[in-house]
Structure formats: structure tokens, C-alpha cells
Design a protein around this motif. Structure first.
Motif, PDB file in Angstrom:
ATOM      1  N   ASP A  69       0.832  -1.194   0.000  1.00  0.00           N
ATOM      2  CA  ASP A  69       0.000   0.000   0.000  1.00  0.00           C
ATOM      3  C   ASP A  69       0.880   1.262   0.000  1.00  0.00           C
ATOM      4  OD1 ASP A  69      -2.709   1.183   0.476  1.00  0.00           O
ATOM      5  OD2 ASP A  69      -1.671   1.948   2.254  1.00  0.00           O
ATOM      6  N   TYR A  70       1.921   1.224   0.835  1.00  0.00           N
ATOM      7  CA  TYR A  70       2.840   2.366   0.888  1.00  0.00           C
ATOM      8  C   TYR A  70       3.531   2.572  -0.461  1.00  0.00           C
ATOM      9  CZ  TYR A  70       6.930   5.189   2.052  1.00  0.00           C
ATOM     10  OH  TYR A  70       7.905   6.162   2.050  1.00  0.00           O
ATOM     11  N   ARG A  88       1.189   4.254  -2.957  1.00  0.00           N
ATOM     12  CA  ARG A  88       0.951   5.668  -2.643  1.00  0.00           C
ATOM     13  C   ARG A  88       2.206   6.506  -2.920  1.00  0.00           C
ATOM     14  NH1 ARG A  88      -0.233   7.054   2.403  1.00  0.00           N
ATOM     15  NH2 ARG A  88       0.718   5.263   3.393  1.00  0.00           N
ATOM     16  N   VAL A 129      -8.015  15.099   4.049  1.00  0.00           N
ATOM     17  CA  VAL A 129      -7.324  13.931   3.490  1.00  0.00           C
ATOM     18  C   VAL A 129      -6.303  14.371   2.444  1.00  0.00           C
ATOM     19  CG1 VAL A 129      -9.197  12.277   3.877  1.00  0.00           C
ATOM     20  CG2 VAL A 129      -9.101  13.562   1.726  1.00  0.00           C
ATOM     21  N   CYS A 130      -5.307  13.505   2.239  1.00  0.00           N
ATOM     22  CA  CYS A 130      -4.242  13.798   1.289  1.00  0.00           C
ATOM     23  C   CYS A 130      -4.794  13.886  -0.136  1.00  0.00           C
ATOM     24  CB  CYS A 130      -3.186  12.706   1.376  1.00  0.00           C
ATOM     25  SG  CYS A 130      -1.935  12.827   0.091  1.00  0.00           S
ATOM     26  N   CYS A 135      -3.223  10.553  -2.045  1.00  0.00           N
ATOM     27  CA  CYS A 135      -3.571   9.162  -1.729  1.00  0.00           C
ATOM     28  C   CYS A 135      -4.796   9.015  -0.842  1.00  0.00           C
ATOM     29  CB  CYS A 135      -2.375   8.473  -1.081  1.00  0.00           C
ATOM     30  SG  CYS A 135      -2.053   9.015   0.606  1.00  0.00           S
ATOM     31  N   ARG A 147      -5.249   9.597   2.362  1.00  0.00           N
ATOM     32  CA  ARG A 147      -5.067   9.319   3.792  1.00  0.00           C
ATOM     33  C   ARG A 147      -5.215  10.575   4.637  1.00  0.00           C
ATOM     34  NH1 ARG A 147      -1.863   4.816   5.662  1.00  0.00           N
ATOM     35  NH2 ARG A 147      -2.494   3.077   4.348  1.00  0.00           N
ATOM     36  N   ARG A 148      -5.597  10.393   5.912  1.00  0.00           N
ATOM     37  CA  ARG A 148      -5.592  11.527   6.842  1.00  0.00           C
ATOM     38  C   ARG A 148      -4.162  11.867   7.239  1.00  0.00           C
ATOM     39  NH1 ARG A 148     -10.377   9.578  10.240  1.00  0.00           N
ATOM     40  NH2 ARG A 148     -11.998  10.632   9.070  1.00  0.00           N
ATOM     41  N   CYS A 205       1.727  14.178   4.283  1.00  0.00           N
ATOM     42  CA  CYS A 205       1.259  12.785   4.246  1.00  0.00           C
ATOM     43  C   CYS A 205       2.452  11.832   4.205  1.00  0.00           C
ATOM     44  CB  CYS A 205       0.376  12.594   3.022  1.00  0.00           C
ATOM     45  SG  CYS A 205      -0.287  10.925   2.866  1.00  0.00           S
TER      46      CYS A 205
END
Ligand SMILES: [Zn+2]
Ligand SMILES: [Zn+2]
Length: 219
Positions: free
Chosen positions: A86-87, A90, A113-114, A117, A119-120, A143
């Protein structure tokens, strides 16, 4: 430039996470190499292609046509480790598409959120302001993928609670800095969300240590 910060953050992470556990400390010393290795793996993923979308239509990741292809490729590079895969995806998106973000008219202010990607954010970076007559600072959310966007430092990304009074603030100092903290952790009084605040510029290694610090910090 960021080397000093790397070390100070690592020492904080060691203190909070490892105590006297030597093996844990050794793992943290290897984190820098791991972060660099992951960047080189991310660059091996297929090129992401975006669908056309109206301006401001959600994070870039929601517009990647070949997302499944990227995921499969990432999983094969990290032996099926979902978090690392996942990383990688992103990070690949950010390295390919995210650097331009600051120049886009759609770069959102205070987005929870980003924009790359989705994400928070867990980290807010305060940079010396470049504009205006008065000395000040510009706050950006940072992020884990690498993206940064303008962000109100006293805004909870989770519940949108706002203002200094909305946060419990914890300062982390190092010997050499004296009174100036290396890092602040701000905990939202409404929902408990933890946000780290640092000064200057941070790199991927700094952010990795900050994440470990946040994970290890229990109020
Ligand atoms: Zn991101
Ligand atoms: Zn909150």
C-alpha cells in the motif's frame, strides 16, 4: 540539513518505543535504509495513468485507471506484505504525480485527506513564511506518501474540531535544543486524534520516525 532532525527523532522513537531493548534500537537504526529501499522499489512499479475528471474531484488515487496493476506489482515486490505494498503504491503516485500538486489550482487548503492518496495527515510541518512583511510561518500537512498541502495547524483532520483549546499539547525536547521542542504531539480533545507538529523541512525518514513516535505515544 535534515540529518540532525533524523537523529533527534530516532532517539525519541527509541526512548518511547524501545527502552533498553537493544534489538528494537537496532531495528530503528535500520529504518533509514529501509525507507530508501522502499523508494527504489516504488520506482519499479508501472506508470500510473489517470482518468480525466473534473477539477477538484477527490484524491488522485481515485482516478488511477491501472490501480490494480500497481497493487499487484507492489505485492510481488514485498512478498505479499499488504501495508508495505500500500505504501509503495501511494509513494509511486506521489513521486509520479504529486510533486506538481503545489502548482495546481486544485491544491486544497485544509483538506482533511491527502490530495494524492486520500489518507488523513498525521504530521503538520511549520515552515518559515516566505511572503508578507511579518515574520510568520506557513503550516502544511504532510502525508506519509510525501504530499504536502496548506493546512490550519489547529484543525483536527478527523472531527474538524478547531482552535488551540481543542488540543492537549505535549512537547518533546532533546538535550541539545534545550527549550525548543523537537516535536509537539497535539491530541484532539473531542476525538483523541493525534497530530505531530515539527518545524522546518522533513524528509521521508523523519516522517517514518514521527509515525513510530505517534504509534508509541499513549496519553
Ligand atoms: Zn498521501
Ligand atoms: Zn478530533
Amino acid at each position: 540539513m535534515s540529518r540532525g532532525l533524523n537523529r533527534e527523532l530516532r532517539e525519541l522513537a527509541e526512548e518511547l518505543r524501545c527502552g533498553e531493548d537493544e534489538e528494537c534500537r537496532r531495528d530503528l537504526r535500520e529504518l533509514e535504509g529501509l525507507v530508501r529501499e522502499l523508494d527504489s522499489l516504488a520506482s519499479k512499479l508501472p506508470k500510473p495513468f489517470l482518468t480525466d475528471a473534473p477539477q477538484g474531484g477527490g484524491p488522485l488515487i481515485s482516478r488511477v485507471q491501472n490501480l490494480e496493476e500497481l497493487r499487484r506489482s507492489a505485492l510481488s515486490l514485498v512478498e505479499g506484505n499488504e501495508d508495505l505494498a500500500d505504501y509503495l503504491v501511494r509513494r509511486r503516485l506521489y513521486l509520479e504525480l504529486g510533486r506538481e500538486l503545489g502548482r495546481l489550482a486544485t491544491a486544497p487548503r485544509d483538506s482533511p485527506v491527502c490530495p494524492v492518496c486520500g489518507r488523513r495527515p498525521r504530521v503538520v510541518v511549520l515552515k518559515r513564511g516566505e511572503t508578507g512583511l511579518f515574520a510568520g510561518h506557513d503550516a502544511v500537512a504532510r502525508c506519509t506518501c510525501g504530499a504536502e498541502w496548506p493546512y490550519n495547524e489547529w484543525l483536527c483532520p478527523s472531527c474538524r474540531g478547531m482552535g488551540r483549546d481543542n488540543f492537549e499539547v505535549y512537547l518533546f525536547r532533546s538535550k541539545e535544543r534545550g527549550e525548543t521542542p523537537v516535536l509537539e504531539v497535539r491530541v484532539c480533545r473531542k476525538c483523541g486524534y493525534k497530530l505531530a507538529v515539527v518545524w522546518g523541512d522533513v524528509d521521508q525518514v523523519d516522517v517514518a520516525f514521527i509515525n513510530l513516535i505517534l504509534d508509541s505515544f499513549n496519553v
